[in-house]
Write a protein that holds these residues in place. Structure first.
Motif, PDB file in Angstrom:
ATOM      1  N   ILE A 182       9.555  20.335  19.264  1.00 26.78           N
ATOM      2  CA  ILE A 182      10.502  20.188  18.045  1.00 26.78           C
ATOM      3  C   ILE A 182       9.284  20.250  16.872  1.00 26.78           C
ATOM      4  O   ILE A 182       9.598  20.875  15.924  1.00 26.78           O
ATOM      5  CB  ILE A 182      11.137  18.911  18.270  1.00 26.78           C
ATOM      6  CG1 ILE A 182      12.163  18.796  19.258  1.00 26.78           C
ATOM      7  CG2 ILE A 182      12.047  18.553  16.984  1.00 26.78           C
ATOM      8  CD1 ILE A 182      12.717  17.798  19.496  1.00 26.78           C
ATOM      9  N   ARG A 183       8.323  19.486  16.878  1.00 25.01           N
ATOM     10  CA  ARG A 183       7.504  19.320  15.708  1.00 25.01           C
ATOM     11  C   ARG A 183       6.543  20.726  15.420  1.00 25.01           C
ATOM     12  O   ARG A 183       6.351  21.215  14.408  1.00 25.01           O
ATOM     13  CB  ARG A 183       6.717  17.991  15.797  1.00 25.01           C
ATOM     14  CG  ARG A 183       7.548  16.811  15.562  1.00 25.01           C
ATOM     15  CD  ARG A 183       7.063  15.295  15.583  1.00 25.01           C
ATOM     16  NE  ARG A 183       6.712  14.855  16.838  1.00 25.01           N
ATOM     17  CZ  ARG A 183       7.519  14.399  17.800  1.00 25.01           C
ATOM     18  NH1 ARG A 183       8.822  14.352  17.292  1.00 25.01           N
ATOM     19  NH2 ARG A 183       6.924  13.618  18.800  1.00 25.01           N
ATOM     20  N   ALA A 239      15.422  23.374  13.278  1.00 24.68           N
ATOM     21  CA  ALA A 239      14.596  22.961  14.406  1.00 24.68           C
ATOM     22  C   ALA A 239      14.703  21.414  14.544  1.00 24.68           C
ATOM     23  O   ALA A 239      15.652  20.685  15.186  1.00 24.68           O
ATOM     24  CB  ALA A 239      13.348  23.428  14.637  1.00 24.68           C
ATOM     25  N   GLN A 240      13.913  20.680  13.608  1.00 21.72           N
ATOM     26  CA  GLN A 240      13.867  19.381  13.823  1.00 21.72           C
ATOM     27  C   GLN A 240      14.893  18.583  13.035  1.00 21.72           C
ATOM     28  O   GLN A 240      15.067  19.099  12.158  1.00 21.72           O
ATOM     29  CB  GLN A 240      12.380  18.830  13.128  1.00 21.72           C
ATOM     30  CG  GLN A 240      11.890  17.448  13.383  1.00 21.72           C
ATOM     31  CD  GLN A 240      10.710  17.227  12.740  1.00 21.72           C
ATOM     32  OE1 GLN A 240      10.116  17.978  12.240  1.00 21.72           O
ATOM     33  NE2 GLN A 240      10.022  15.878  13.297  1.00 21.72           N
ATOM     34  N   GLY A 241      15.446  17.558  13.904  1.00 18.42           N
ATOM     35  CA  GLY A 241      16.429  16.972  13.169  1.00 18.42           C
ATOM     36  C   GLY A 241      16.415  15.878  12.099  1.00 18.42           C
ATOM     37  O   GLY A 241      16.428  14.521  12.435  1.00 18.42           O
ATOM     38  N   TYR A 274      16.396  14.339  25.158  1.00 22.84           N
ATOM     39  CA  TYR A 274      15.358  14.425  24.068  1.00 22.84           C
ATOM     40  C   TYR A 274      14.051  14.122  24.532  1.00 22.84           C
ATOM     41  O   TYR A 274      13.843  13.319  25.412  1.00 22.84           O
ATOM     42  CB  TYR A 274      15.741  12.995  23.243  1.00 22.84           C
ATOM     43  CG  TYR A 274      15.030  12.896  22.018  1.00 22.84           C
ATOM     44  CD1 TYR A 274      14.595  13.867  21.160  1.00 22.84           C
ATOM     45  CD2 TYR A 274      14.178  11.611  21.787  1.00 22.84           C
ATOM     46  CE1 TYR A 274      13.613  13.805  20.064  1.00 22.84           C
ATOM     47  CE2 TYR A 274      13.477  11.474  20.624  1.00 22.84           C
ATOM     48  CZ  TYR A 274      12.923  12.627  20.133  1.00 22.84           C
ATOM     49  OH  TYR A 274      12.077  12.397  19.089  1.00 22.84           O
ATOM     50  N   ASN A 314      21.808  13.922  22.263  1.00 19.68           N
ATOM     51  CA  ASN A 314      20.666  15.175  21.611  1.00 19.68           C
ATOM     52  C   ASN A 314      20.190  15.651  23.132  1.00 19.68           C
ATOM     53  O   ASN A 314      19.532  14.854  23.708  1.00 19.68           O
ATOM     54  CB  ASN A 314      19.898  14.312  20.761  1.00 19.68           C
ATOM     55  CG  ASN A 314      18.631  15.394  20.586  1.00 19.68           C
ATOM     56  OD1 ASN A 314      18.799  16.502  20.608  1.00 19.68           O
ATOM     57  ND2 ASN A 314      17.539  14.737  19.816  1.00 19.68           N
ATOM     58  N   TYR A 329      22.675   8.031  17.153  1.00 20.32           N
ATOM     59  CA  TYR A 329      23.841   8.951  16.561  1.00 20.32           C
ATOM     60  C   TYR A 329      25.162   8.089  16.543  1.00 20.32           C
ATOM     61  O   TYR A 329      26.163   8.858  16.217  1.00 20.32           O
ATOM     62  CB  TYR A 329      23.847  10.398  17.148  1.00 20.32           C
ATOM     63  CG  TYR A 329      22.503  11.003  17.113  1.00 20.32           C
ATOM     64  CD1 TYR A 329      21.964  11.809  15.995  1.00 20.32           C
ATOM     65  CD2 TYR A 329      21.575  11.136  18.047  1.00 20.32           C
ATOM     66  CE1 TYR A 329      20.772  12.632  15.881  1.00 20.32           C
ATOM     67  CE2 TYR A 329      20.535  11.689  18.239  1.00 20.32           C
ATOM     68  CZ  TYR A 329      20.160  12.439  16.969  1.00 20.32           C
ATOM     69  OH  TYR A 329      18.966  13.012  16.878  1.00 20.32           O
ATOM     70  N   LYS A 370      19.111   8.390  11.308  1.00 22.59           N
ATOM     71  CA  LYS A 370      20.387   9.270  11.087  1.00 22.59           C
ATOM     72  C   LYS A 370      21.286   8.846  10.291  1.00 22.59           C
ATOM     73  O   LYS A 370      21.777   9.319   9.462  1.00 22.59           O
ATOM     74  CB  LYS A 370      20.594   9.693  12.549  1.00 22.59           C
ATOM     75  CG  LYS A 370      19.566   9.784  13.443  1.00 22.59           C
ATOM     76  CD  LYS A 370      18.590  11.129  13.365  1.00 22.59           C
ATOM     77  CE  LYS A 370      17.651  11.147  14.454  1.00 22.59           C
ATOM     78  NZ  LYS A 370      16.867  12.207  14.345  1.00 22.59           N
ATOM     79  N   TYR A 394      23.438  18.419  16.687  1.00 25.16           N
ATOM     80  CA  TYR A 394      22.757  19.648  17.404  1.00 25.16           C
ATOM     81  C   TYR A 394      23.864  20.475  17.955  1.00 25.16           C
ATOM     82  O   TYR A 394      25.120  20.069  18.499  1.00 25.16           O
ATOM     83  CB  TYR A 394      21.862  19.319  18.356  1.00 25.16           C
ATOM     84  CG  TYR A 394      20.955  18.337  17.922  1.00 25.16           C
ATOM     85  CD1 TYR A 394      19.795  18.600  17.139  1.00 25.16           C
ATOM     86  CD2 TYR A 394      20.976  16.794  18.085  1.00 25.16           C
ATOM     87  CE1 TYR A 394      18.750  17.827  16.358  1.00 25.16           C
ATOM     88  CE2 TYR A 394      20.105  15.845  17.331  1.00 25.16           C
ATOM     89  CZ  TYR A 394      18.962  16.218  16.740  1.00 25.16           C
ATOM     90  OH  TYR A 394      18.142  15.379  16.315  1.00 25.16           O
ATOM     91  N   ARG A 451      18.222  25.141  20.704  1.00 28.02           N
ATOM     92  CA  ARG A 451      18.994  24.224  19.865  1.00 28.02           C
ATOM     93  C   ARG A 451      18.828  24.361  18.571  1.00 28.02           C
ATOM     94  O   ARG A 451      17.867  24.509  17.930  1.00 28.02           O
ATOM     95  CB  ARG A 451      18.612  22.691  20.348  1.00 28.02           C
ATOM     96  CG  ARG A 451      19.251  21.723  19.775  1.00 28.02           C
ATOM     97  CD  ARG A 451      18.835  20.244  19.917  1.00 28.02           C
ATOM     98  NE  ARG A 451      17.532  20.082  18.802  1.00 28.02           N
ATOM     99  CZ  ARG A 451      16.893  19.104  18.450  1.00 28.02           C
ATOM    100  NH1 ARG A 451      17.192  18.128  19.095  1.00 28.02           N
ATOM    101  NH2 ARG A 451      15.931  19.115  17.504  1.00 28.02           N
TER     102      ARG A 451
HETATM  103  N1  GLN Z   1      15.316  13.423  16.814  1.00 27.19           N
HETATM  104  C1  GLN Z   1      14.791  14.662  16.051  1.00 27.19           C
HETATM  105  C2  GLN Z   1      15.161  15.889  16.855  1.00 27.19           C
HETATM  106  O1  GLN Z   1      15.558  15.895  18.099  1.00 27.19           O
HETATM  107  C3  GLN Z   1      13.544  14.409  15.456  1.00 27.19           C
HETATM  108  C4  GLN Z   1      12.607  14.457  16.511  1.00 27.19           C
HETATM  109  C5  GLN Z   1      11.501  13.973  15.911  1.00 27.19           C
HETATM  110  O2  GLN Z   1      10.693  14.934  15.545  1.00 27.19           O
HETATM  111  N2  GLN Z   1      11.219  12.873  16.091  1.00 27.19           N
HETATM  112  O3  GLN Z   1      14.869  16.856  16.340  1.00 27.19           O
END
Ligand code: GLN
Length: 394
Positions: free
Chosen positions: A20-21, A36-38, A125, A174, A205, A235, A320, A366
């Motif tokens: 994700i990062r 991408a990143q939430g 997740y 997620n 969430y 969130k 998402y 996603r």
């Molecule tokens: N929960 C967020 C996601 O799924 C952020 C993830 C994160 O980088 N900590 O995108």
């Protein structure tokens, strides 16, 4: 001198960088739209920002009580009582953590012996697998099967063994967007009681949902004493970088979790705890508005993805959407995600990063919709031409 990687602990060897990062970084490199990143790209409520500024002006700069500032624990306890009818003693049942990420790892470190099993519903997740591994536990995966992303009760039952210590439940979910129904939660609760297992629920969430109510599993019969409820401000108040989360658990479990939390982080940021306490007073009107705004964002993105040919599902909660990439002529999610950032200017997360058996998510991507409607419209415009572009590519 090069230090050999042989010095690294075995338990971290299987870890990969957070995908994700990684997508966020790649997106920044190409100047794309980050779905991408939430994390939200819009402002946090003025009330929470003002309260943070006030707290700093008032010199709330030193460590809060390790398990959380009293003002915040009191507000958390009050919120759970008001929203869900849960009886929460702020002195013995609440731990404030550095985000729900720390809440999860501190909980598993406090609960698990080496070799214990932790059941994880898949897709999940991406932190849960490494969390279990860091705690010395073995994750045992049970599939949420598409298109409904429901679990098979028999398959879940079969995953419980004499070594099962905990089950992690994330609702709203997620990455699937599922909000588990009371009947589904009853199945999980029943098995947890029968096998004397702790239910660790990630409810970050809880206020972002579009259909049914959010049901904390701790409110089901016999579950308050065996549930660790995790949530946080990230969130709900659009402050993912503040790192303020919390854990509600029975006193015996809280005692152990607080000790781990103390040694791992000492405490969450003190002035921001005061700000979150103030935000929790905004009340149900705020949560209702949040859900309405997210529903509008969801509808913009789902419409855009639909027009672009992704045949997206419509999430019941969280922010998402999981999509099938096969109509685009790709069969590798990472390749598709990289192409999408580079050639279309939109970032998503490759589906395989949400699965232990990566091949199960190879055809998925996603996207998040925690972005302004304008940005989601712009992303939709870009995606509209993506299929044609993909066709020309081969
Ligand atoms: N929960 C967020 C996601 O799924 C952020 C993830 C994160 O980088 N900590 O995108």
């Amino acid at each position: 001198m090069r230090v050999a990687s042989g010095h690294l602990a075995q338990r971290t060897m299987g870890f990969t960088e957070s995908v994700i990062r990684e997508m966020t970084r790649l997106c920044a490199q190409y100047g794309g739209i980050n779905l991408a990143q939430g994390f939200p790209n819009f402002a946090a409520p003025a009330a929470i920002k003002d309260a943070a500024k006030r707290a700093i002006d008032d010199d709330i700069n030193q460590y809060a009580i390790t398990w959380g500032a009293k003002s915040l624990r009191d507000r958390i306890a009050h919120a759970y009582e008001e929203l869900y009818g849960m009886a929460v003693d702020p002195e013995t049942m609440v731990t404030v953590t550095c985000g729900s990420t720390e809440a999860m790892i501190s909980t598993l470190l406090a609960l698990c012996e080496a070799g214990d099993e932790v059941i994880v519903l898949e897709p999940f997740y991406e932190n849960y697998g490494p969390d279990a591994a860091i705690a010395g536990a073995v994750p045992v995966f049970v599939p949420l099967r598409p298109p409904a992303f429901a679990f098979d009760p028999d398959e879940l039952r079969a995953a419980f063994t004499s070594r099962t210590k905990a089950i992690i439940v994330n609702t709203p979910n997620n990455p699937t967007g599922r909000v588990f129904t009371r009947a589904e939660l009853e199945v999980i609760a029943g098995l947890s009681r029968e096998h004397d297992v702790i239910c660790v629920t990630d409810e970050i969430y809880e206020h972002i949902r579009y259909d049914g109510p959010h049901i904390p599993i701790a409110t089901l019969p016999g579950m308050a004493e065996r549930t660790v409820t995790i949530s946080g401000a990230s969130k709900t108040f659009s402050v993912t970088g503040w790192r303020v989360g919390w854990i509600v658990a029975p006193p015996e479990l809280t005692g152990g979790i607080r000790k781990v939390h103390d040694f791992v982080t000492v405490g969450a940021p003190a002035p921001l705890q005061e700000a979150v306490a103030a935000a929790l007073s905004l009340g149900s009107g705020y949560y209702d508005r949040l859900a309405v705004e997210y529903r509008a964002r969801r509808d913009v993105l789902v419409r855009g993805l639909d027009s672009a040919g992704f045949a997206p599902n419509r999430p019941e909660g969280a922010y998402y959407v999981l999509c099938d990439i096969r109509p685009f002529g790709f069969d590798d999610d990472t390749e598709f995600a990289h192409w999408l950032i580079r050639d279309v200017g939109v970032a998503g997360v490759p589906g395989s990063s949400f699965f232990s058996r990566r091949e199960l998510g190879r055809h998925l991507i996603r996207f998040t919709f925690c972005k302004t409607e304008e940005l989601l419209e712009e992303a939709s415009r870009r995606l509209l031409g993506a299929r044609e572009r993909a066709r020309r590519r081969v």
